[in-house]
Design a protein around this motif. Structure first.
Motif, short mmCIF file in Angstrom:
data_model
loop_
_atom_site.label_atom_id
_atom_site.label_comp_id
_atom_site.label_asym_id
_atom_site.label_seq_id
_atom_site.Cartn_x
_atom_site.Cartn_y
_atom_site.Cartn_z
N VAL A 1 0.52 -1.01 0.04
CA VAL A 1 0.36 -0.12 -0.23
C VAL A 1 0.71 1.64 -0.29
CG1 VAL A 1 -1.39 1.46 1.43
CG2 VAL A 1 -2.11 -1.16 1.14
N SER A 2 0.79 2.41 -1.22
CA SER A 2 1.60 3.33 -1.28
C SER A 2 0.33 4.12 -0.77
CB SER A 2 1.99 3.32 -3.05
OG SER A 2 2.83 4.54 -2.39
N VAL A 3 0.71 4.97 0.02
CA VAL A 3 0.57 6.32 0.67
C VAL A 3 0.96 7.43 0.92
CG1 VAL A 3 -0.79 7.35 2.13
CG2 VAL A 3 -0.44 4.46 2.09
N HIS A 4 0.68 8.71 -0.24
CA HIS A 4 1.18 9.46 -0.33
C HIS A 4 -0.01 10.99 0.63
CE1 HIS A 4 4.28 9.13 -3.19
NE2 HIS A 4 3.22 8.12 -3.34
N GLN A 5 0.72 11.69 1.56
CA GLN A 5 -0.22 12.51 2.07
C GLN A 5 1.11 14.46 1.50
OE1 GLN A 5 -1.90 12.64 5.35
NE2 GLN A 5 -0.48 12.00 6.27
N ALA A 6 0.02 15.31 0.56
CA ALA A 6 0.48 16.37 0.34
C ALA A 6 -0.26 17.75 0.34
CB ALA A 6 0.54 16.52 -0.73
N ALA A 7 0.29 18.83 0.00
CA ALA A 7 -0.20 20.51 0.14
C ALA A 7 0.71 20.97 -0.76
CB ALA A 7 -0.09 20.30 1.50
N LEU A 8 -0.59 21.57 -2.07
CA LEU A 8 -0.43 22.49 -2.57
C LEU A 8 0.36 23.59 -2.63
CD1 LEU A 8 -3.46 21.54 -5.28
CD2 LEU A 8 -1.63 20.58 -5.72
N ASP A 9 1.27 24.11 -3.51
CA ASP A 9 1.67 25.99 -2.80
C ASP A 9 0.64 26.68 -4.02
OD1 ASP A 9 2.54 28.15 -3.10
OD2 ASP A 9 4.41 27.38 -3.69
N PRO A 10 0.11 27.34 -3.53
CA PRO A 10 -1.14 27.85 -4.54
C PRO A 10 -0.71 28.92 -5.18
CG PRO A 10 -1.48 28.41 -2.06
CD PRO A 10 -0.44 27.60 -2.22
N ASP A 11 0.74 29.52 -4.91
CA ASP A 11 0.83 30.13 -5.38
C ASP A 11 1.64 30.11 -6.64
OD1 ASP A 11 0.49 32.39 -3.50
OD2 ASP A 11 1.49 31.99 -2.10
N ALA A 12 2.25 28.93 -6.83
CA ALA A 12 2.68 27.74 -7.35
C ALA A 12 1.91 27.46 -8.52
CB ALA A 12 3.85 26.94 -6.85
N LEU A 13 0.70 27.55 -9.20
CA LEU A 13 0.20 26.61 -9.72
C LEU A 13 0.18 27.09 -11.34
CD1 LEU A 13 -3.65 26.48 -7.78
CD2 LEU A 13 -1.77 25.82 -7.61
N ASP A 14 0.65 28.15 -11.37
CA ASP A 14 0.41 28.91 -13.10
C ASP A 14 1.76 28.13 -13.44
OD1 ASP A 14 -2.00 29.75 -13.21
OD2 ASP A 14 -1.48 31.34 -12.94
N THR A 15 2.96 29.00 -12.78
CA THR A 15 4.12 28.37 -13.42
C THR A 15 4.73 26.92 -13.04
OG1 THR A 15 4.98 29.89 -11.73
CG2 THR A 15 6.87 28.17 -11.90
N VAL A 16 3.55 26.14 -12.40
CA VAL A 16 4.27 24.28 -12.45
C VAL A 16 3.19 23.87 -13.28
CG1 VAL A 16 4.41 21.96 -10.94
CG2 VAL A 16 5.06 24.16 -10.24
N PHE A 17 2.06 24.78 -12.97
CA PHE A 17 1.12 23.68 -13.73
C PHE A 17 0.66 23.93 -15.35
CE2 PHE A 17 1.07 21.83 -9.17
CZ PHE A 17 1.28 20.34 -8.72
N GLY A 18 0.83 24.95 -15.07
CA GLY A 18 -0.15 25.91 -16.23
C GLY A 18 -0.56 26.80 -15.96
N THR A 19 -0.74 27.77 -17.22
CA THR A 19 -2.00 28.61 -17.14
C THR A 19 -3.43 28.87 -16.35
OG1 THR A 19 0.12 30.36 -17.47
CG2 THR A 19 -2.06 31.61 -17.30
N GLY A 20 -4.09 29.09 -15.75
CA GLY A 20 -5.56 28.82 -15.36
C GLY A 20 -5.44 27.99 -14.54
N THR A 21 -4.85 27.10 -14.46
CA THR A 21 -4.87 25.66 -13.54
C THR A 21 -6.05 26.19 -12.52
OG1 THR A 21 -2.28 24.92 -14.46
CG2 THR A 21 -4.01 23.69 -12.99
N THR A 22 -6.74 25.52 -12.48
CA THR A 22 -7.28 25.47 -11.35
C THR A 22 -6.63 24.80 -9.48
OG1 THR A 22 -8.86 23.60 -11.09
CG2 THR A 22 -10.08 26.08 -12.20
N LEU A 23 -6.69 25.07 -9.00
CA LEU A 23 -6.44 23.83 -7.16
C LEU A 23 -6.89 22.81 -7.49
CD1 LEU A 23 -7.30 26.51 -4.28
CD2 LEU A 23 -5.58 25.72 -4.89
N ALA A 24 -8.54 22.01 -8.05
CA ALA A 24 -8.07 20.92 -8.17
C ALA A 24 -7.90 20.11 -9.46
CB ALA A 24 -10.49 20.76 -9.06
N GLY A 25 -7.82 20.47 -10.18
CA GLY A 25 -7.02 20.59 -11.12
C GLY A 25 -5.22 20.17 -11.19
N ALA A 26 -4.89 20.93 -10.20
CA ALA A 26 -2.81 21.01 -9.77
C ALA A 26 -3.14 19.45 -8.62
CB ALA A 26 -3.14 22.05 -9.66
#
Length: 330
Positions: free
Chosen positions: A276-301
């Motif tokens: 069983v592989s478990v990951h717990q993580a927290a998004l950086d809301p200030d890095a969404l556009d830079t890392v995941f692409g311009t206009g990426t929503t929190l759900a998409g990230a």
């Protein structure tokens, strides 16, 4: 049987309180402290946390954390009062030089702002007075980091429930649990065994166990699908033959925190291991556009980050299966 978490406090105690304030509801901060399983992602000093027992508004927990220059573990009893927004705790068996340690969290809201307070009371063992300053300073550093982290998380425009996420997957790997554990434990050999690991430096104190775990520190560089190489640093708690728990102290781009675990159980067939592989993580809301692409929503990230984390685990376990199958044929 209810878990008893109150007792008479020793008379000669030393006490300290650390406070912080944030704009937001008190209940949001209380929720962050009530769920101890999220602490490794939220608090820099906390490496791992688990609930051992729970009964309505009380629970027994175990923590592993960095205290000064050491990694320490302890169990605590907690009493949760959701109505008063207060949590009281007491360490079951404090390690030297402490004879007693208890404390509380409380959250007071007024006019849309919340003051949070983390209090501690402790007593040193007889003859340990020379450690008074060291204990107070270490406790102060950790407490200041914890109240500041709670205030940051509870005061964000995007709430913790929008930023925190968990990824849980199960895999069946050919080979017995002992062999699968050894593959995961010997991360120093991953650059030769796991294609997406470019470099890895592993350090371990082989003479010490902390709460039944061997402690490793990893400095790893991994290759992404686009060929780029990214570095992370982690602390791992390795419980022989059973599980490996880790926290990234330097996280990938786009994340504010990341911890995880590998849990191993023998498969029903007897010649394979269920992991069983478990990951717990927290998004950086200030890095969404830079890392995941311009206009990426929190759900998409969240979806993108979850897929990346799950993909790394899958590739590691695929490499494990390939290696163990080849070894079995020799």
């Amino acid at each position: 049987m209810p878990i008893e978490s109150t007792t008479t406090t020793p008379v000669a105690t030393t006490a300290a309180e650390h406070t912080a304030r944030y704009a937001g509801p008190a209940r949001r901060g209380y929720g962050l402290i009530a769920d101890v399983t999220r602490w490794p992602v939220l608090f820099p000093p906390c490496l791992a946390a688990e609930v051992l027992e729970s009964d309505r508004d009380s629970e027994r927990i175990r923590l592993w954390a960095v205290a000064g220059s050491e990694i320490r573990t302890w169990t605590s009893l907690r009493k949760l009062d959701e109505e008063r927004l207060r949590i009281d705790f007491r360490q079951e068996a404090p390690g030297p030089p402490l004879e007693w340690m208890s404390g509380h969290w409380r959250f007071d809201e007024r006019d849309g702002r919340t003051e949070l307070v983390l209090g501690h009371e402790w007593i040193l063992e007889p003859g340990a007075e020379s450690a008074r300053t060291t204990v107070a300073e270490a406790l102060g550093r950790n407490s200041e980091a914890e109240v500041a982290a709670v205030a940051r998380w509870a005061g964000r425009d995007a709430g913790p429930e929008e930023l925190l996420f968990t990824v849980r997957d199960e895999y069946v790997v050919p080979g017995p649990p002992a062999a699968v554990y050894d593959f995961l434990y010997r991360a120093d050999l991953w650059p030769q065994r796991v294609p997406h690991v470019a470099e890895l430096d592993l350090q371990e104190d082989e003479t010490a166990l902390v709460g039944g775990a061997r402690v490793q520190t990893l400095d790893m560089r991994t290759r992404a699908a686009d060929g780029s190489v990214h570095g992370t640093q982690s602390v791992r708690l390795c419980f022989p033959g059973e599980r490996l728990v880790y926290k990234q102290t330097t996280v990938p781009r786009g994340l504010l925190g990341h911890s995880g675990a590998w849990l191993l159980v023998e498969a029903e067939s007897g010649d394979a291991t269920r992991v069983v592989s478990v990951h717990q993580a927290a998004l950086d809301p200030d890095a969404l556009d830079t890392v995941f692409g311009t206009g990426t929503t929190l759900a998409g990230a969240r979806d993108r980050a979850a897929a990346l984390l799950a993909g790394n685990s899958r590739r590691t376990l695929e490499s494990c299966g390939t290696y163990l199958t080849a070894e079995a044929r020799r």
